[in-house]
Design an enzyme around this catalytic site. Sequence first.
Site, PDB file in Angstrom:
ATOM      1  N   HIS A 191       0.833  -1.212   0.000  1.00 56.39           N
ATOM      2  CA  HIS A 191       0.000   0.000   0.000  1.00 56.39           C
ATOM      3  C   HIS A 191       0.860   1.250   0.000  1.00 56.39           C
ATOM      4  O   HIS A 191       0.527   2.254  -0.603  1.00 56.39           O
ATOM      5  CB  HIS A 191      -0.883   0.014   1.254  1.00 56.39           C
ATOM      6  CG  HIS A 191      -2.161  -0.741   1.064  1.00 56.39           C
ATOM      7  ND1 HIS A 191      -2.735  -1.467   2.066  1.00 56.39           N
ATOM      8  CD2 HIS A 191      -2.966  -0.873  -0.006  1.00 56.39           C
ATOM      9  CE1 HIS A 191      -3.844  -2.019   1.619  1.00 56.39           C
ATOM     10  NE2 HIS A 191      -4.010  -1.672   0.368  1.00 56.39           N
ATOM     11  N   GLU A 433     -12.954 -12.800 -24.275  1.00 56.91           N
ATOM     12  CA  GLU A 433     -11.599 -13.280 -23.999  1.00 56.91           C
ATOM     13  C   GLU A 433     -11.429 -14.774 -24.284  1.00 56.91           C
ATOM     14  O   GLU A 433     -10.409 -15.366 -23.991  1.00 56.91           O
ATOM     15  CB  GLU A 433     -11.159 -12.921 -22.570  1.00 56.91           C
ATOM     16  CG  GLU A 433     -12.190 -13.098 -21.492  1.00 56.91           C
ATOM     17  CD  GLU A 433     -11.793 -12.494 -20.132  1.00 56.91           C
ATOM     18  OE1 GLU A 433     -10.651 -12.070 -19.954  1.00 56.91           O
ATOM     19  OE2 GLU A 433     -12.664 -12.479 -19.248  1.00 56.91           O
ATOM     20  N   ASP A 457      -6.283 -12.689 -21.696  1.00 52.72           N
ATOM     21  CA  ASP A 457      -6.783 -14.054 -21.844  1.00 52.72           C
ATOM     22  C   ASP A 457      -7.049 -14.404 -23.303  1.00 52.72           C
ATOM     23  O   ASP A 457      -6.816 -15.539 -23.722  1.00 52.72           O
ATOM     24  CB  ASP A 457      -8.067 -14.240 -21.019  1.00 52.72           C
ATOM     25  CG  ASP A 457      -7.741 -14.528 -19.558  1.00 52.72           C
ATOM     26  OD1 ASP A 457      -6.837 -15.347 -19.317  1.00 52.72           O
ATOM     27  OD2 ASP A 457      -8.361 -13.917 -18.672  1.00 52.72           O
ATOM     28  N   CYS A 504      -9.668  -3.884 -22.477  1.00 54.68           N
ATOM     29  CA  CYS A 504      -9.083  -3.592 -21.158  1.00 54.68           C
ATOM     30  C   CYS A 504      -7.922  -4.510 -20.798  1.00 54.68           C
ATOM     31  O   CYS A 504      -7.487  -4.533 -19.653  1.00 54.68           O
ATOM     32  CB  CYS A 504     -10.159  -3.642 -20.075  1.00 54.68           C
ATOM     33  SG  CYS A 504     -10.926  -5.253 -19.900  1.00 54.68           S
TER      34      CYS A 504
HETATM   35  C1  PEP Z   1      -7.809  -9.852 -19.667  1.00 53.07           C
HETATM   36  O1  PEP Z   1      -7.898 -11.070 -19.639  1.00 53.07           O
HETATM   37  O2  PEP Z   1      -7.287  -9.213 -20.613  1.00 53.07           O
HETATM   38  C2  PEP Z   1      -8.312  -9.047 -18.543  1.00 53.07           C
HETATM   39  C3  PEP Z   1      -8.365  -7.735 -18.615  1.00 53.07           C
HETATM   40  O3  PEP Z   1      -8.680  -9.695 -17.417  1.00 53.07           O
HETATM   41  P1  PEP Z   1      -7.636 -10.336 -16.381  1.00 53.07           P
HETATM   42  O4  PEP Z   1      -6.250  -9.850 -16.751  1.00 53.07           O
HETATM   43  O5  PEP Z   1      -8.076  -9.889 -15.048  1.00 53.07           O
HETATM   44  O6  PEP Z   1      -7.819 -11.803 -16.628  1.00 53.07           O
HETATM   45 MG    MG Z   2      -9.208 -12.099 -18.251  1.00 55.28          MG
END
Ligand code: PEP
Ligand code: MG
Length: 580
Positions: A191, A433, A457, A504
């Site tokens: 933190h 994903e 993913d 994302c």
């Molecule tokens: C992804 O899989 O790109 C994602 C944003 O989720 P995480 O990295 O949490 O699996």
């Molecule tokens: Mg993911």
Amino acid sequence: MQSFSGIAASPGIAMGRLRIIDRRRTVISEYPIPSDAVSHEIGRLTQAIEDTRIELESLKSRLAESSGEDHLFFIETHLMILADERLVTETTETIRTGMINAEGALRRTLHRYREAFARIDDPYLRERISDVETVIERILRSMSGEKVEPFPQHEDQIIIAAHDLSPADMLQINRSHVLAIITEIGGRTSHTAILARALELPAVMGVDGITDLLLDGVAVIVDGLSGSVFVEPDQEIFQSSLRRKQHYEYVEYELLKTVSLPAVTRDGHVMQLRGNVEIPEEGASVLGHGGSGVGLYRTEMLFMNRAVMPDEEEQLAIYRAMQKAIAPHPLTIRTLDAGGDKLLDGMELAGEANPAMGVRAIRLSLLMPDEFKKQLRAILRVSADGPVRIMFPMISGLEEVRTAKALLEEVKHELAVSGTRFDSAVQVGVMIEIPAAVTLADLLAREVDFFSVGTNDLIQYTLAIDRTNEQLSHLYQPLHPAVLRSLRRIVQAAHGAGIPACLCGEMAGDPLYLPILLGLGFDELSMGAGSILRVKQMLRRCSLERASRIAEGCFDFSTAAEVEMYLKSQITLDVTESID
Ligand code: PEP
Ligand code: MG
């Protein structure tokens, strides 16, 4: 000159005078007590806990007055640890059965916490032991009557060195006097490190022995980019550090100019650049870097390292803190994405042969509909406070979306019947994903309000490359033609159905990929807060028209290496140039 190396915990280079703060652990001795002293020792313990609570509450209200409520999450965490029943019951039990003094018993409790935390795989959660240590240290100081040394408020140009600094310490740092921090313990995901980055305070952690120097007032250089510390630097190091500092600050200065500038291309095309967050205190950092909200809130953090899942009220409190931190911008809350490499306590899935393809994410939520509904209820309730979007992870087909949405409707109905406020038009999206979701993207797009591509993913499953296997990292290729074709297909399906296409995964935070993602037509990118300005800089140098041609050009090549060469020939990362 003496040089030290540690962990580069927060970027930036600072030169100043060393100021050692005594935050070293209180020396504890354990000794046996007679049976008639047991209740006295238990009384000392409970009194010290109560005194510590009062001290933290008063620190909380002082900080709320001086710096607003946004950063108070840490003190809340410490108050929660302090209120943990086990802390009292285990320590009291040790006093009673072991017939030892309260300090010794408390140290034994801490030892058990340390053992339990050491078994946690997730480095972020493992480092949360530092919060427990800070709280126990406060109780011990309270028992010994020692006061915590106040922070220097009026000394100029100082670099604070301490054995450890708690998040509460960080909140008391006067940013106009303190230039950087050095600690002997702590890691990048502590933190304290998170706050150092949020406060934009260069930090090097894990510098063993720095406080033993006892050289208050000597010249010191902290290089938070490389993790180096130089005490009484020679002329050569001073000059080279100065050049590095000037270069770093020039680049940051250029980047900061874009904070208030809109995320828009040279030809006027707007793109949403948002932040990925795990805990509420990251919200301020997203806004500080010019992000227009949160595109991915990974809620699983809240579910890990505990025997019992958080109830609706606990979830609501944390989601509210996050919503408040980024208001009035939208908050995209992803439902629990546990499983795979993110195991919850007590999950009997640890023995799965292929956890990445096992009971995880939405599959897990649908296996425990009561827990899932609890989370949906908390999310819906926070949607009454401001713009909130719900996102389901790891969707592989229509049944999953429909079942998840049906449960969401049930929860909405229950809330409506009980007269609880929520946004009835809350947006619902899915993460794309899994390759099956890419193939079915046109059908999925009819069922939801937005797509968000999880490239981390998607690349793993498309190329069959374990994202956690460093031996295969050279084969984990975002520019692989199969990945690019998937991305194109996803955007086309989303836009065909009139919904936005967001992305994302980590790919969003690399400026090199921005022209392709922009050119393919993505409407929103969400990334770690620290990447937003660099990506925005690239966006503002691009034109949509040129980016579309670059993206189209990528499909003329048949390997990732060729695409990368082509891409690099089309753009330059030089801040002074524009892509038009
Ligand atoms: C992804 O899989 O790109 C994602 C944003 O989720 P995480 O990295 O949490 O699996
Ligand atoms: Mg993911």
